[in-house]
Design a protein around this motif. Structure first.
Motif, PDB file in Angstrom:
ATOM      1  N   GLU A   1      -3.596   0.537  -3.310  1.00  0.00           N
ATOM      2  CA  GLU A   1      -3.342  -0.807  -2.791  1.00  0.00           C
ATOM      3  C   GLU A   1      -3.169  -1.798  -3.929  1.00  0.00           C
TER       4      GLU A   1
ATOM      5  N   ARG B   1       0.039   5.384   0.853  1.00  0.00           N
ATOM      6  CA  ARG B   1      -1.051   6.231   1.347  1.00  0.00           C
ATOM      7  C   ARG B   1      -0.586   7.671   1.550  1.00  0.00           C
TER       8      ARG B   1
ATOM      9  N   GLU C   1      -5.443   5.912  -0.471  1.00  0.00           N
ATOM     10  CA  GLU C   1      -4.510   4.788  -0.440  1.00  0.00           C
ATOM     11  C   GLU C   1      -4.547   4.051  -1.763  1.00  0.00           C
TER      12      GLU C   1
ATOM     13  N   THR D   1       0.843  -1.195   0.000  1.00  0.00           N
ATOM     14  CA  THR D   1       0.000   0.000   0.000  1.00  0.00           C
ATOM     15  C   THR D   1       0.881   1.249   0.000  1.00  0.00           C
TER      16      THR D   1
END
Length: 458
Positions: free
Chosen positions: A95, A83, A93, A81
Motif C-alpha cells: 500500500e 495485493r 498487500e 494498493t
C-alpha cells in the motif's frame, strides 16, 4: 506372457483410464477445487479518504491535551494498493499513500500551554508505504454460491516521510511558528519562525485496520475501510507538550480491480462451502464418479480374466497352450512342459544322474520344486562321503559380465542349500560359467529357460 507382464499392462491401462477421466472432468466441471491456479489472485486498487489525528482507541492527541482542547480537522488522504491473494483467508498487500493530517485548538489558551504557542498544525505525508497482511474474516452470505460481501482486517509495517508545520492561528494561516524544514535544537521552542533545508522526517509506522468489500462485478469491487496508524515518532505534528509516540487514523473508500483471465473466479470472493458442495453433491460430478466406478469395475474384470491361471503354472489361461499341466511342472512361456533328459545310471553304478536345477529369469532364488532333488543329492553325499561340482549357467540376455556373476550366484545358492542340509562345504565346488555351454538355443524362450540352470556333476 507371464503374470507379471499382465499386471504391468493392467496398471498402465488403469493410468490411461484415470487420466482420461481427469481430463473429461476438468472440461465438464471446472468448479471442482483444483488449487490456487484456478483463481484470479492479483488485484490493484485506488482509494481516497480523510485523516484525523486521533483513533477510536482514544487517548491524547498530538499536542498533549485532552480531546476537548484540540479538535480534529479532517485532511485528505489517497493512495494505491497491489495485493496477492494466497487463499480465501489471507493475502499480502503493498500500500502507498500521501496526504495531510490537520488539527487545531478551538480554545483560547495561553501560549505557554502549548509548544511555540501553536494553535494549529498540518503534517504533510509526502509518501507512506507499507506491506500489510490482509485477513478475510468471512462473508454475510457464505451459504450462497457466490459471495458478494466480504469483511477483512489488516495489519502491516511501513515507512512514511512527513513534514509538520505549526501555526499561531487556529485557521492554518500566517507565518508558521514551526516548520520541519528548520534547524533542530533549543531555538525550536523560541518565538521566531524557523527556517532551514530539512525536507522530510522519516519514521516507521504500524497500520491496523478493518474494512468491507462489496463485489460489483467479476472484475470490480467497492472497498471501504478504517485504519489506525501508530507511528514511531513523537514529533509527527512538530514539538508538542505530550512527549509520546503519535498516531493518526484514516477512513477511506475506493475501487479494487481484479487482474487475470475472465474465465477464472476471484479468490477474494471464493466460497469454500460452494466448492465443497460441488465436490460432494454436484449431480454432474456424481455422474462422472459413477461412470468411473463402472469403468474401473470393467477393468478389474478384464484383469481377473487375464490373470486367471487354473493349473497354477504361472501362465494365464488366455495364453496357456497346454492347460492342465500338473502342479510343479516346469513350463515355458506358452505353458507347455519343458522336457529334460531322463535320469541315467553312471558307468560305475554308484550314483544317479541329477537333472539341472532350473531358475527364473534374472534370479538366483531356488524354486520349491528343486528341493526334493537337492534333498536326495544331500543324502547321497552324506552317506557316501563323496564330493560334487556345481556348474552355474545363464541365458544370453544381458551382458556377459552380469551373466557370469548371476551364474556364480546360482551355483552358490545350490551349494548353500546342501550345506544347510548337512553336507560338508569342503566337498562342494561351485563355479559360474555365464552364457557358456548352452544346452538349447537362446533365440527362443523355451531354449533360454533350459539354459538358466545349475548342473550337478559327481
Amino acid at each position: 506372457m507371464n503374470y507379471s507382464t499382465i499386471k504391468k499392462t493392467a496398471v498402465a491401462a488403469s493410468l490411461v483410464a484415470a487420466l482420461g477421466f481427469a481430463e473429461n472432468a476438468q472440461a465438464q466441471t471446472p468448479t471442482v477445487f483444483g488449487g490456487r491456479s484456478q483463481y484470479k489472485t492479483w488485484s490493484i486498487g485506488v482509494q481516497g479518504g480523510i485523516t484525523t489525528p486521533n483513533t477510536i482507541l482514544g487517548g491524547q492527541n498530538g499536542f498533549g491535551q485532552k480531546v476537548g482542547y484540540f479538535q480534529n480537522k479532517v485532511g485528505e488522504y489517497y493512495g494505491l494498493t497491489i495485493r496477492k491473494q494466497f487463499s480465501h483467508l489471507f493475502g499480502l498487500e503493498l500500500e502507498g499513500n500521501r496526504g495531510k493530517i490537520k488539527t487545531y485548538n478551538h480554545e483560547m489558551i495561553t501560549a505557554s500551554e502549548t509548544a511555540n504557542g501553536a494553535k494549529s498544525a498540518i503534517t504533510s505525508v509526502n509518501w507512506a508505504a507499507s506491506l500489510n497482511g490482509v485477513f478475510q474474516l468471512g462473508t454475510v452470505d457464505f451459504l450462497r454460491r457466490e459471495n458478494a460481501v466480504n469483511f477483512y482486517a489488516k495489519v502491516g509495517l511501513g515507512v512514511m516521510a512527513h513534514n509538520p508545520v505549526q501555526y499561531g492561528t487556529t485557521d492554518f494561516t500566517g507565518n508558521p511558528v514551526y516548520n520541519n524544514e528548520g534547524q533542530w535544537g533549543e531555538e525550536v521552542f523560541g518565538d521566531r519562525t524557523q527556517t532551514g533545508d530539512r525536507d522530510n522526517r522519516l519514521t516507521g509506522f504500524v497500520p491496523v485496520g478493518v474494512g468491507v468489500k462489496f463485489k460489483l462485478s467479476e472484475v470490480v469491487a467497492l472497498n471501504l475501510g478504517y485504519t489506525m496508524n501508530f507511528t514511531d515518532d513523537n514529533l509527527l505534528y512538530g514539538p508538542v507538550r505530550y512527549d509520546g509516540k503519535q498516531k493518526f487514523s484514516n477512513v477511506y473508500g475506493g475501487l479494487e480491480f481484479t487482474l487475470g483471465s475472465r474465465d477464472k473466479e476471484n479468490l477474494t470472493f471464493a466460497n469454500p462451502v460452494a466448492t465443497l458442495y460441488d465436490e460432494l453433491k454436484d449431480p454432474s460430478l456424481r455422474n462422472e464418479v459413477e461412470a468411473l466406478k463402472q469403468r474401473v469395475s470393467a477393468l478389474e474384470g478384464t484383469v481377473d480374466q487375464l490373470s486367471k491361471d487354473s493349473d497354477g503354472d504361472g501362465v494365464s489361461d488366455k495364453f496357456d497352450k497346454c492347460p492342465g499341466t500338473p502342479a510343479g511342472t516346469v513350463v515355458d512361456g506358452s505353458g507347455c512342459p519343458i522336457k529334460f533328459p531322463e535320469p541315467q545310471q553312471l558307468t560305475n553304478n554308484t550314483s544317479a544322474y541329477y537333472s539341472p536345477i532350473q531358475f527364473e529369469f534374472d534370479s538366483s532364488v531356488l524354486k520349491t520344486e528343486s528341493y526334493s532333488t537337492l534333498d536326495k543329492l544331500a543324502k547321497e553325499l552324506k552317506d557316501n562321503s563323496s564330493s560334487v561340482s556345481l556348474d552355474g549357467y545363464a541365458s544370453a540376455e544381458g551382458t556377459e559380465a552380469y551373466n557370469l556373476t548371476l551364474s556364480t550366484d546360482r551355483a552358490n545358492a545350490v551349494k548353500q542349500y546342501l550345506v544347510n542340509a548337512g553336507v560338508s562345504a569342503s566337498s562342494i565346488t561351485a563355479s559360474g560359467y555365464g552364457e557358456a555351454n548352452p544346452i538349447a538355443s537362446n533365440s527362443t524362450e523355451e531354449g533360454r529357460v533350459q539354459n538358466r540352470r545349475v548342473e550337478i556333476k559327481k
